[in-house]
Enzyme design. Structure first.
Site, PDB file in Angstrom:
ATOM      1  N   CYS A  27       0.867  -1.172   0.000  1.00 33.56           N
ATOM      2  CA  CYS A  27       0.000   0.000   0.000  1.00 33.56           C
ATOM      3  C   CYS A  27       0.905   1.224   0.000  1.00 33.56           C
ATOM      4  O   CYS A  27       2.042   1.158  -0.464  1.00 33.56           O
ATOM      5  CB  CYS A  27      -0.959  -0.019   1.187  1.00 33.56           C
ATOM      6  SG  CYS A  27      -0.146  -0.060   2.798  1.00 33.56           S
ATOM      7  N   HIS A 531      39.900  -7.589  23.515  1.00 32.97           N
ATOM      8  CA  HIS A 531      40.415  -8.518  22.494  1.00 32.97           C
ATOM      9  C   HIS A 531      39.841  -8.095  21.145  1.00 32.97           C
ATOM     10  O   HIS A 531      38.653  -8.245  20.875  1.00 32.97           O
ATOM     11  CB  HIS A 531      40.001  -9.955  22.820  1.00 32.97           C
ATOM     12  CG  HIS A 531      40.730 -10.993  22.012  1.00 32.97           C
ATOM     13  ND1 HIS A 531      40.481 -11.220  20.683  1.00 32.97           N
ATOM     14  CD2 HIS A 531      41.721 -11.859  22.368  1.00 32.97           C
ATOM     15  CE1 HIS A 531      41.273 -12.183  20.241  1.00 32.97           C
ATOM     16  NE2 HIS A 531      42.038 -12.594  21.249  1.00 32.97           N
TER      17      HIS A 531
END
Length: 613
Positions: A27, A531
């Site tokens: 739509c 890390h």
């Protein structure tokens, strides 16, 4: 810039792929999926796709895109071409869900044609009112015919959408309905005629919806039956010939009168409600429209609107309520724009306000209203007051289109000269009421981490983000050592920039020789491991540059090391960076809600009272 192809690809994956799609349409702002299995849809994943405003699952799975919906739809169509589920694969649904899905699929595609023709007629009336184009001229009359065509031939348009939904030949379906609209037959029915010696009811099938639906559904079953029994060599003409030969008389005798009676009764029920409750019905409908639009239930009103316009040429309830709601959404969002101090919220609110002002409310609803209850209350109040206003003034609509500033001509009437002015009054009242309410009620939302900082909770130790990037739960890291929290609890960041900063004041305890990891001890004794990347130890320090040494004191926001993000990724390594509290164990970690962070924003906090060595 929005990448519609990427959005389409991610949506397709989240809804279960082409094989899970039975039907797809769109739509003005939404993708509408009819799926084989709704339960396999990853709604949370869809919500996180950049460019998606929201998702709603009722009879259909509706994904709110906004103004780029057509481009995303086109990309999806290319991706699923020839790969969607067959109609018989469709899942078992509740009857109510099947009916709603069927109604939306038939009526939703009609809106652009009906709206376009209706607005054209209303513009012509406006030109006549201001003296630019006299309605007695042939130009005015011909253009009026053009504008009236979508409603006059509405049965044929319905035949197309119904046939598409039933997956049968839409041209034959249109031919069947076309037979009912031939002027000669219309004249014969008006004068009184018979077929096979049996009299036919006088029905003008122009503007009618339900006879066309019943006719096309019957044709669909006939087509399947004759396709199954007819030899392939004659199927090309035999199937449509036999289908037309049966379905058109059947419609004239039975289906047409049933559909005509139902259509009149359906519109009469709505009008009876309005006659009993009047402006109260409009006001209440307007107030509850935010919930109806969010769930997609407002589409269930389309058959009434189209039937009412076809039967009487006007509609008294839904469009008036929609005008009040749409403008109330705009007023509330404009108020948020002025009151909010958050730049992102301001940008979202002003864009949504402008869209709502022109009749498109999904950006406002999903971007602002349903996320903030004070705005929702303001919109409901503005809609209620505005709805009561247009209801009391008896505002009538003459076009099926989203009411807004650009479509106000839908309220122009030759018979009711003040109708347009009354609509404008309702618009102003709705806007003012919601704007004032939102301006007074608005309260800036405070993130939990920001709140903890502002109140300076002495029992919490707050760590800023050490990198710029996207926050990821530690459990989603593709490394078992970290995802299992073997080393400790924490969080991960997928970096967008190759710089690591200190999240807090502390001392560097360790710098790996490969420079891809380092340890930091905060002032309160909390030990943090950083890390960078997964398996990046194999790079042996390549692409990394450290700016600190062991034992060095650092301050929050100080650059610890840098890395070449693009080259690390090019080498095939995952750059996800883990931030883990290695000591003390079993800390109580509160991670902020931000999905995107930088060194200026808090990432997590630790409860000092809960720290155990």
């Amino acid at each position: 810039m929005m990448d519609e192809k990427k959005i389409a690809s991610e949506i397709l994956e989240a809804v279960g792929g082409p094989s899970n799609i039975s039907h797809l349409e769109h739509c003005s702002t939404r993708l509408r999926f009819t799926l084989v299995k709704d339960e396999i849809v990853d709604a949370e994943k869809i919500k996180k796709i950049p460019g998606v405003l929201g998702v709603n699952q009722t009879a259909q799975t509706q994904i709110i895109i906004g103004n780029a919906v057509i481009e995303v739809y086109n990309e999806l169509q290319e991706m699923i071409k020839g790969k969607t589920a067959k109609s018989e694969e469709k899942k078992n649904q509740k009857l109510s869900a099947v009916v709603l899905d069927f109604v939306i699929s038939i009526f939703q595609p009609l809106i652009p044609a009906i709206a376009g023709g209706g607005i054209l007629k209303s513009v012509l009336m406006l030109l006549n009112l201001v003296g630019v184009l006299d309605k007695t001229t042939s130009t005015y009359q011909i253009l009026t015919f053009v504008g009236d065509a979508p409603l006059y031939f509405l049965p044929m348009l319905v035949a197309i959408t119904t046939a598409n939904k039933m997956k049968v030949n839409n041209l034959v379906a249109v031919s069947a309905i076309g037979g009912l609209l031939i002027p000669g037959l219309t004249t014969m029915l008006a004068e009184g005629t018979s077929l096979f010696g049996l009299s036919l009811q006088n029905i003008n099938y122009a503007y009618q919806v339900f006879p066309a639906i019943l006719c096309t559904i019957s044709y669909a079953y006939l087509e399947r039956f004759f396709t199954k029994i007819s030899p392939k060599v004659i199927r090309n003409f035999f199937v449509p010939m036999m289908s037309l030969l049966i379905v058109v008389p059947l419609t004239l005798f039975v289906l047409g009168p049933i559909g005509f009676t139902f259509g009149q009764g359906f519109a009469s029920v709505i009008m009876a409600i309005f006659a009993r409750f009047g402006w109260i019905a409009v006001a209440l409908l307007a107030a509850f429209l935010p919930f109806m639009v969010v769930t997609g239930m407002h589409k269930a009103m389309i058959p009434y609107v189209i039937t009412s316009l076809g039967e009487t040429g006007k509609e008294l309830i839904y469009n008036a309520a929609s005008l009040a709601h749409n403008i109330a959404e705009s007023g509330a969002c404009f108020a948020v724009t002025l009151r909010s101090k958050d730049k992102e919220m301001k940008a979202t609110a002003v864009s949504a306000a402008i869209s709502a002002l022109f009749g498109i409310t999904e950006p406002a609803l999903y971007g602002v209203t349903i996320l903030h209850k004070r705005v929702l209350y303001s919109v409901m109040l503005g809609s209620l007051i505005g709805g009561a206003t247009v209801g009391l003034l008896g505002v009538e609509a003459y076009v099926a289109v989203g009411p807004g500033l650009a479509s106000l001509s839908m309220f122009i009437s030759d018979e009711l000269p003040r109708n347009l002015m009354n609509a404008v009054i309702g618009l102003v009242v709705s806007f003012a009421a919601s704007f004032i309410a939102a301006f007074i009620l608005w309260k800036e939302p405070v993130d939990e981490m920001e709140k903890s900082e502002s109140t300076k909770n002495e029992n919490e130790l707050v760590f800023n983000a050490p990198l710029e990037g996207k926050v990821l739960p530690l459990t989603e890291v593709k490394d078992d050592v970290f995802s299992s929290k073997m080393l400790g609890d924490g969080v991960a960041i997928v970096p967008t920039k190759g710089e690591l900063f200190s999240p807090i004041d502390g001392v560097i305890e360790m710098v790996y020789s490969t420079k891809h990891a380092l340890g930091l001890k905060a002032v309160d004794g909390v030990e943090i491991l950083f890390h960078i990347g997964i398996d990046t130890v194999n790079l042996e320090g390549k692409y990394f540059n450290s700016f600190v040494t062991e034992g060095q004191k650092v301050s929050q926001g100080e650059l610890l090391l840098s890395f070449d993000l693009e080259k690390i990724v090019a080498e095939g390594f995952d750059p996800t960076t883990m931030i883990v509290v290695t000591n003390p164990k079993n800390v109580k970690l509160t991670v902020g809600k931000q999905e995107e962070v930088n060194k200026e924003l808090p990432l997590f906090a630790i409860d000092r009272l809960g720290m155990e060595n």
